[in-house]
Scaffold this motif. Structure first.
Motif, PDB file in Angstrom:
ATOM      1  N   ARG A 163       0.834  -1.209   0.000  1.00 37.62           N
ATOM      2  CA  ARG A 163       0.000   0.000   0.000  1.00 37.62           C
ATOM      3  C   ARG A 163       0.861   1.248   0.000  1.00 37.62           C
ATOM      4  O   ARG A 163       0.612   2.211  -0.717  1.00 37.62           O
ATOM      5  CB  ARG A 163      -0.923   0.021   1.224  1.00 37.62           C
ATOM      6  CG  ARG A 163      -2.089  -0.901   1.092  1.00 37.62           C
ATOM      7  CD  ARG A 163      -3.054  -0.824   2.273  1.00 37.62           C
ATOM      8  NE  ARG A 163      -3.819  -2.060   2.298  1.00 37.62           N
ATOM      9  CZ  ARG A 163      -3.681  -3.027   3.192  1.00 37.62           C
ATOM     10  NH1 ARG A 163      -2.827  -2.905   4.198  1.00 37.62           N
ATOM     11  NH2 ARG A 163      -4.400  -4.121   3.091  1.00 37.62           N
ATOM     12  N   ARG A 164       1.903   1.201   0.826  1.00 30.61           N
ATOM     13  CA  ARG A 164       2.800   2.351   0.912  1.00 30.61           C
ATOM     14  C   ARG A 164       3.451   2.604  -0.452  1.00 30.61           C
ATOM     15  O   ARG A 164       3.482   3.731  -0.942  1.00 30.61           O
ATOM     16  CB  ARG A 164       3.863   2.064   1.971  1.00 30.61           C
ATOM     17  CG  ARG A 164       4.262   3.254   2.765  1.00 30.61           C
ATOM     18  CD  ARG A 164       4.937   2.909   4.089  1.00 30.61           C
ATOM     19  NE  ARG A 164       5.653   1.645   4.090  1.00 30.61           N
ATOM     20  CZ  ARG A 164       5.468   0.695   5.025  1.00 30.61           C
ATOM     21  NH1 ARG A 164       4.597   0.850   6.004  1.00 30.61           N
ATOM     22  NH2 ARG A 164       6.168  -0.420   4.976  1.00 30.61           N
ATOM     23  N   ALA A 165       3.969   1.554  -1.026  1.00 36.93           N
ATOM     24  CA  ALA A 165       4.676   1.711  -2.307  1.00 36.93           C
ATOM     25  C   ALA A 165       3.733   2.205  -3.405  1.00 36.93           C
ATOM     26  O   ALA A 165       4.050   3.150  -4.133  1.00 36.93           O
ATOM     27  CB  ALA A 165       5.302   0.377  -2.714  1.00 36.93           C
ATOM     28  N   PHE A 166       2.561   1.586  -3.510  1.00 34.42           N
ATOM     29  CA  PHE A 166       1.637   1.967  -4.581  1.00 34.42           C
ATOM     30  C   PHE A 166       1.162   3.405  -4.404  1.00 34.42           C
ATOM     31  O   PHE A 166       0.988   4.139  -5.373  1.00 34.42           O
ATOM     32  CB  PHE A 166       0.446   0.997  -4.640  1.00 34.42           C
ATOM     33  CG  PHE A 166       0.812  -0.394  -5.088  1.00 34.42           C
ATOM     34  CD1 PHE A 166       1.662  -0.591  -6.185  1.00 34.42           C
ATOM     35  CD2 PHE A 166       0.307  -1.517  -4.441  1.00 34.42           C
ATOM     36  CE1 PHE A 166       2.001  -1.879  -6.613  1.00 34.42           C
ATOM     37  CE2 PHE A 166       0.641  -2.808  -4.860  1.00 34.42           C
ATOM     38  CZ  PHE A 166       1.490  -2.986  -5.934  1.00 34.42           C
TER      39      PHE A 166
ATOM     40  N   LYS B 135       4.663   5.669  -4.940  1.00 31.24           N
ATOM     41  CA  LYS B 135       5.357   5.658  -6.234  1.00 31.24           C
ATOM     42  C   LYS B 135       4.446   5.315  -7.391  1.00 31.24           C
ATOM     43  O   LYS B 135       4.841   5.403  -8.552  1.00 31.24           O
ATOM     44  CB  LYS B 135       6.508   4.640  -6.167  1.00 31.24           C
ATOM     45  CG  LYS B 135       7.595   5.075  -5.174  1.00 31.24           C
ATOM     46  CD  LYS B 135       8.797   4.161  -5.218  1.00 31.24           C
ATOM     47  CE  LYS B 135       8.526   2.880  -4.437  1.00 31.24           C
ATOM     48  NZ  LYS B 135       9.700   1.997  -4.346  1.00 31.24           N
ATOM     49  N   GLY B 136       3.230   4.910  -7.087  1.00 28.76           N
ATOM     50  CA  GLY B 136       2.323   4.497  -8.154  1.00 28.76           C
ATOM     51  C   GLY B 136       2.528   3.030  -8.498  1.00 28.76           C
ATOM     52  O   GLY B 136       3.548   2.428  -8.136  1.00 28.76           O
ATOM     53  N   PHE B 137       1.587   2.481  -9.207  1.00 33.17           N
ATOM     54  CA  PHE B 137       1.638   1.062  -9.545  1.00 33.17           C
ATOM     55  C   PHE B 137       2.845   0.740 -10.425  1.00 33.17           C
ATOM     56  O   PHE B 137       3.586  -0.199 -10.171  1.00 33.17           O
ATOM     57  CB  PHE B 137       0.340   0.675 -10.257  1.00 33.17           C
ATOM     58  CG  PHE B 137       0.277  -0.760 -10.695  1.00 33.17           C
ATOM     59  CD1 PHE B 137      -0.060  -1.762  -9.803  1.00 33.17           C
ATOM     60  CD2 PHE B 137       0.576  -1.118 -12.008  1.00 33.17           C
ATOM     61  CE1 PHE B 137      -0.120  -3.094 -10.193  1.00 33.17           C
ATOM     62  CE2 PHE B 137       0.522  -2.445 -12.412  1.00 33.17           C
ATOM     63  CZ  PHE B 137       0.176  -3.435 -11.503  1.00 33.17           C
ATOM     64  N   ASP B 138       3.038   1.547 -11.464  1.00 34.68           N
ATOM     65  CA  ASP B 138       4.078   1.218 -12.438  1.00 34.68           C
ATOM     66  C   ASP B 138       5.472   1.259 -11.845  1.00 34.68           C
ATOM     67  O   ASP B 138       6.334   0.459 -12.201  1.00 34.68           O
ATOM     68  CB  ASP B 138       4.001   2.199 -13.624  1.00 34.68           C
ATOM     69  CG  ASP B 138       2.715   2.019 -14.423  1.00 34.68           C
ATOM     70  OD1 ASP B 138       2.193   0.886 -14.450  1.00 34.68           O
ATOM     71  OD2 ASP B 138       2.233   3.007 -14.988  1.00 34.68           O
TER      72      ASP B 138
END
Lengths: 220, 220
Positions: free
Chosen positions: B23-26, B29-32
């Protein structure tokens, strides 16, 4: 808004209690069924004090919602003028308000109101009594169709706001306002003007448009 | 954040740590731009374990969102078939999913995702990468116009869901599904098919539809 002097009108605790009681009442009983008298009773103050602090029930509701704008002023303004441009004026007004400094407060209000069932009910009361009811009153619409038409308009405008301001999906988020007006207004206008679908009359209790109250053969 | 040792598959703490890191990463930084490797590192586990528990990055994302449905399966299904009925199929699919038992989970997901900026970013990634990108891929659309067209469609469908399921505004909330399909689908179809407004080409860097890259006399 801020009033000084007399009765310690600045008593923030009292005001907060009134607002809390108001939110509870509006969420539980709806705007129409809530009374200033009952809200005052729940907050343990005199009804006159509620009037003194907040004015009308409607203004109390706007205060309880932390509403950054007063749709009671904006909606009739957007809807006065040529009927065939009502869609355009509505979309442009919505974007103008939300693009303004009041917009971030509106996003915050919207977000917090969506967050749970209780506050969502408040938001529904707000949309229905402060926005849709006024829109119905300002527009010439068949009474049997008016609620569906205005709620269809509301879905498009609410969706536009969520896309542009809350989720900020591109290119909605940074599109020029007039691009969105040009793209979305015709669809809003069609919700107001297009003939209701055939299937609507059966949904609408079999009543022909304009013949509210006719008996429903299906008994729905 | 609680980390346990040993891969004990099924270890709920480990899974929760991975989902939290995801969750933090998405959101940040977004999904891609998020990688399973980085998410695993943040959660203090081996990337293979992430694959083992969740499969692909996309499935990890759906799990991190508590997504009750997989748009990757539904969207192409709704969009296959005659292009002139794409609007109708999209609206009916959206209503069918949300009217189903998965719908209440979808309302909950939507609500919690709207609640603050951080989770709203997750929802935007979800809408953009899982829904709109697939819709663009499934529909034959001018590439210069596709993002605006699909986000316009998204605003209408999102607004419909909010009106019917989250705020439950009448008569949207209890209207027969086919009434809403009949009323809303034509507008969705127009977002896909109608010529883009004149003003769009200046917004769009002066490129005429289909002529991506043409110079813009207005210099915007």
């Amino acid at each position: 808004m801020v009033k000084r002097s007399g009765r310690r009108p600045g008593n923030q605790d009292t005001k907060a209690s009134i607002l809390e009681a108001a939110r509870r009442a509006f969420a539980e009983k709806g705007f129409d069924q809530s009374s200033i008298r009952a809200i005052a009773g729940d907050a343990g103050v005199d009804p006159a004090l509620v009037h003194h602090y907040f004015g009308t029930k409607e203004k109390l509701f706007l205060a309880a919602m932390n509403a950054p704008i007063n749709p009671g002023e904006l909606i009739p303004q957007a809807l006065s003028g040529p009927r065939e441009q009502a869609g355009e004026r509505l979309v442009r007004m919505a974007l103008t308000v939300w693009d303004s400094p009041a917009g971030s407060a509106a996003v915050a209000m919207f977000r917090s109101a969506m967050s749970n069932e209780w506050t969502a009910r408040l938001l529904r009361e707000f949309v229905v009594t402060q926005i849709l009811r006024r829109a119905v009153a300002s527009l010439v619409l068949d009474p049997a169709e008016a609620p569906l038409r205005t709620s269809l308009v509301a879905t498009q405008i609410a969706g536009m706001m969520i896309g542009r301001y809350v989720l900020r999906i591109e290119p909605m988020a940074s599109a020029d306002r007039e691009v969105l007006v040009a793209a979305i207004a015709p669809n809003v206008q069609r919700f107001l003007d297009d003939p209701m679908p055939e299937v609507f009359s059966s949904y609408n209790g079999g009543r022909a448009p304009g013949a509210a109250g006719a008996p429903d053969p299906a008994g729905r």
